[in-house]
Each structure stands twice: as C-alpha cells, then as structure tokens.
Write an enzyme that holds these catalytic residues in place. Structure first.
Site, PDB file in Angstrom:
ATOM      1  N   ASP A  46       0.892  -1.157   0.013  1.00 27.43           N
ATOM      2  CA  ASP A  46      -0.021   0.236  -0.120  1.00 27.43           C
ATOM      3  C   ASP A  46       0.906   1.342   0.082  1.00 27.43           C
ATOM      4  O   ASP A  46       0.324   2.219  -0.618  1.00 27.43           O
ATOM      5  CB  ASP A  46      -1.014   0.082   1.287  1.00 27.43           C
ATOM      6  CG  ASP A  46      -1.879  -0.815   0.923  1.00 27.43           C
ATOM      7  OD1 ASP A  46      -2.919  -0.605   0.740  1.00 27.43           O
ATOM      8  OD2 ASP A  46      -1.811  -2.098   1.362  1.00 27.43           O
ATOM      9  N   LYS A  71      -0.761  -4.985   3.995  1.00 28.92           N
ATOM     10  CA  LYS A  71      -2.111  -5.674   4.971  1.00 28.92           C
ATOM     11  C   LYS A  71      -1.320  -6.333   6.191  1.00 28.92           C
ATOM     12  O   LYS A  71      -0.425  -6.943   6.109  1.00 28.92           O
ATOM     13  CB  LYS A  71      -2.955  -6.625   4.242  1.00 28.92           C
ATOM     14  CG  LYS A  71      -4.133  -7.170   5.100  1.00 28.92           C
ATOM     15  CD  LYS A  71      -4.889  -5.983   5.515  1.00 28.92           C
ATOM     16  CE  LYS A  71      -5.553  -5.020   4.577  1.00 28.92           C
ATOM     17  NZ  LYS A  71      -6.165  -3.839   5.081  1.00 28.92           N
TER      18      LYS A  71
END
Length: 381
Positions: free
Chosen positions: A253, A264
């Site tokens: 991300d 995650k």
C-alpha cells in the site's frame, strides 16, 4: 458482473473482472464499482453518484487495494469536475479517506492537477472536466498495462530464484483484478504462472480480521481455475516448517524511500518466517505505490481501524453491526482491540520488489530511487 462457474476449465479464460468503471446514464455521471464487502456470496455493483458516496465506499472497503484506490481517486476528482463541484476539496477529501494507501492521493492529485491546468489555461469548466476524465482514464489504462509487465517480471524472477516449474506460492490479502485496472499485482504473477503451467499450489492466507484472502483471493483463484488452498493466518508457520512454501508474494500500500513496505497487517510476520526458512519474500507493486517523500518505514502513517472488526464477526466485513452487517460477538462486551490495517516490513527482509519498470534486488533506497527516476509514475505533490 455476470454470473459464472466458480471453476473455469483449463485453457478457457473467464470473463475479465471489471472492479471499477465510469458510467454516464441520462441522470448524470457516476463511478460504478464491485461492492467487495458482498463477495463472494453476492456480485453486486455499487453506484457512487458523488464524491461523498465514493469516499464512504473507500472507507468501508467496498473498493480497496492500492492501485485501484489510485484509479478511484482519479475518477472521483473527474466526478466532482463533471458535477461542477469544488475539485480541490474533492481531491483532499478523497486523499484523507485512507491515509496509508499512497496511490489514492496520487490519483486524486494527478487528475486535479490536469483540471487545474485546464482552467488556468482559459478552458471553461466543461472542457476542464473532460480533460480530468481523460486523465482518469489514462491512469486506469496505465495501471492495466503495468499489471501485465509486473506479472512477467515476477514470473521471470521466480524462474531465476526457484528450481523447476512447480511453484508453491503463499500470498496474503488480495492483490488480483479486484485491486487493479488489470490482473493485479502479486496475484497477477501467480495467475501468469498458472497460465504457463508453472503453478503447483497457491496458498491463500485468510487475512484476519476482514478476510480479504478468504473472501476475495480465494474467489479470484476459483474463478480462474487455479490450484489453491485456504489457511488461517496463524497456520503459515507450520507450512514453512513443513517445506511447503517456495516463495511469498505480497502487494504493498506504500513503499518508503528506504524500501520499507507497508502492506496488509500480517505481512511482516510472513517476512520473518520467510527469512528464517530461507524462502524468497517478494513484493509486487507499481511505482505509483512508491513514496519517495516518506524517508523510512517508521514515518509511514498506519491506519487504525475500529475494534469492532476484531471483537465481532459480521455478515459484511467492513460494516459493523447496524451499518450494513449483522454482528456476532466473539469477545466479551467492552473488550478493547488493537486493529492496525497494515504493518511495515523493513527492506532487509524483502528479497525483491517487482514493479512495471523492473526488479530491485537487493532492496536499497538508492536502487529504488534509480528505478523511480526511469518512471513517470512516481508520486507527485
């Protein structure tokens, strides 16, 4: 989305997933996305006719995944422009929806910059809005093209690192077509391996607490007829100990300038396991995920989510009881929960970072900067 069998015969490609698209009905434009909180039991489109609706979809994880969030941010700004709303405010609102995902802000700022340049150049608002939409579509197209290049670079890397063609790959969260304009990031590598007969087994972490692996990655694996098995996150160690994992493939991300990777939550423990067991730990992400303005992993802002996601199981992950899901308590009332959406893996635990511009290994800040210098997709301010 059209219904299809869960398993696709080998050699027959299932219809391509379209996780997000621009829609122009007579009553006005909208952004239409697959509501990922309803998968795998229902395939339902969610129509976002304005920016607040799209922001809510982002916050509740109806749309998610770093590359797709960048596309959503771009289309969200285009939507505000088409509706004659404040484009700069819309871009800021979208960027704040999920602070860790750098692509979201990148997409919103990129399209807003095109709109602003058009207005400053003397274009009226309708012409500027058309320019914004064209830029959002260009971002969408570029991401799809990047996905294909990452898949090939990743598969070539696996060929270099692993003997034989029967790869057993472990992945975490969801990194397929549901997070991308194309086939995805890490999942796209596994899918390319499957298409070439080089995937022996895909191990899918369930990815607590919102089960993106169980609900979404398993859904995509079944849809593509891939050999896969689902495991609880805590079972990964036993797989490594048994010698059943050849490589770990994850997405990202945000990647800091030093090569630290935010992904995650649960990714960092996998990196530690992989290091101990001498298994390659590979991150697959487009250069839009690289944030050279974040110097190191400790500077990455990690989103903290509601404890209800941990203390309750709901029928719609991402929606607490009363907000669209039916909650079942799994902890005593009043229990506090620690629920970071992401964790950060330091570069020394990462074997390689695969991007659409090539592969970085070993992972260093210098190597990352050099790679990004070759790309027009680095984060813009």
């Amino acid at each position: 989305m059209a219904d299809q069998d869960a398993q696709s015969p080998v050699g027959i490609e299932p219809p391509a997933l379209s996780a997000l698209r621009w829609y122009e009905p007579p009553e006005g434009p909208a952004v239409v996305l697959v509501d990922q909180t309803r998968l795998p039991s229902e395939e339902v489109d969610l129509v976002c006719a304005d920016v607040p609706a799209l922001v809510e979809a982002i916050r509740t994880l109806a749309v998610r995944g770093a590359p797709l969030l960048g596309i959503a941010g771009g289309y969200g700004v285009a939507l505000a422009a088409a509706r004659g709303e404040d484009v700069e405010s819309a871009a800021e609102l979208l960027e704040r929806a999920r602070p860790t995902a750098v692509n979201l802000g990148y997409g919103a700022r990129r399209v807003a910059a095109v709109y602003r340049a058009a207005v400053e150049g003397g274009a009226d608002t309708s012409v500027a809005a058309a320019a914004a939409l064209a830029e959002a579509r260009a971002l969408h197209r570029e991401d799809a093209e990047a996905s294909g290049r990452m898949a090939q670079y990743g598969l070539d890397l696996l060929g270099e690192l692993l003997p034989g063609d029967g790869h057993r790959l472990l992945t975490h969260c969801n990194t397929g077509a549901l997070v991308s304009g194309g086939a995805g990031t890490a999942f796209a590598v596994a899918l390319r391996a499957h298409g070439e007969g080089r995937l022996r087994q895909l191990w899918v972490d369930e990815t607590r607490p919102l089960l993106q692996g169980a609900r979404l990655t398993a859904y995509e694996a079944a849809r593509n007829g891939m050999p896969y098995s689902l495991l609880t996150d805590s079972a990964a160690g036993s797989l490594f100990a048994a010698g059943e994992v050849d490589a770990v493939l994850i997405g990202a991300d945000r990647i800091a300038a030093d090569g630290s990777v935010a992904n995650k939550v649960g990714s960092y423990p996998l990196a530690v396991l992989a290091k101990y067991h001498h298994v390659p730990f590979i991150v697959v992400a487009p250069t839009t995920t690289v944030d050279l303005e974040t110097p190191e992993g400790t500077a990455i802002v990690v989103e903290q989510r509601s404890g209800i996601e941990v203390t309750e199981i709901t029928s719609r992950p991402g929606f607490p009881a009363g907000g669209g899901g039916v909650g079942i308590a799994v902890a005593p009332p009043g229990t506090k929960a620690y629920n970071p959406a992401f964790d950060v893996t330091p570069p020394e635990l990462v074997t390689a970072i695969v991007t659409e511009e090539g592969v970085i290994s070993p992972v260093t800040g210098v190597g990352l900067a050099e790679l990004c210098a070759r790309s027009s997709q680095v984060t813009i301010s």
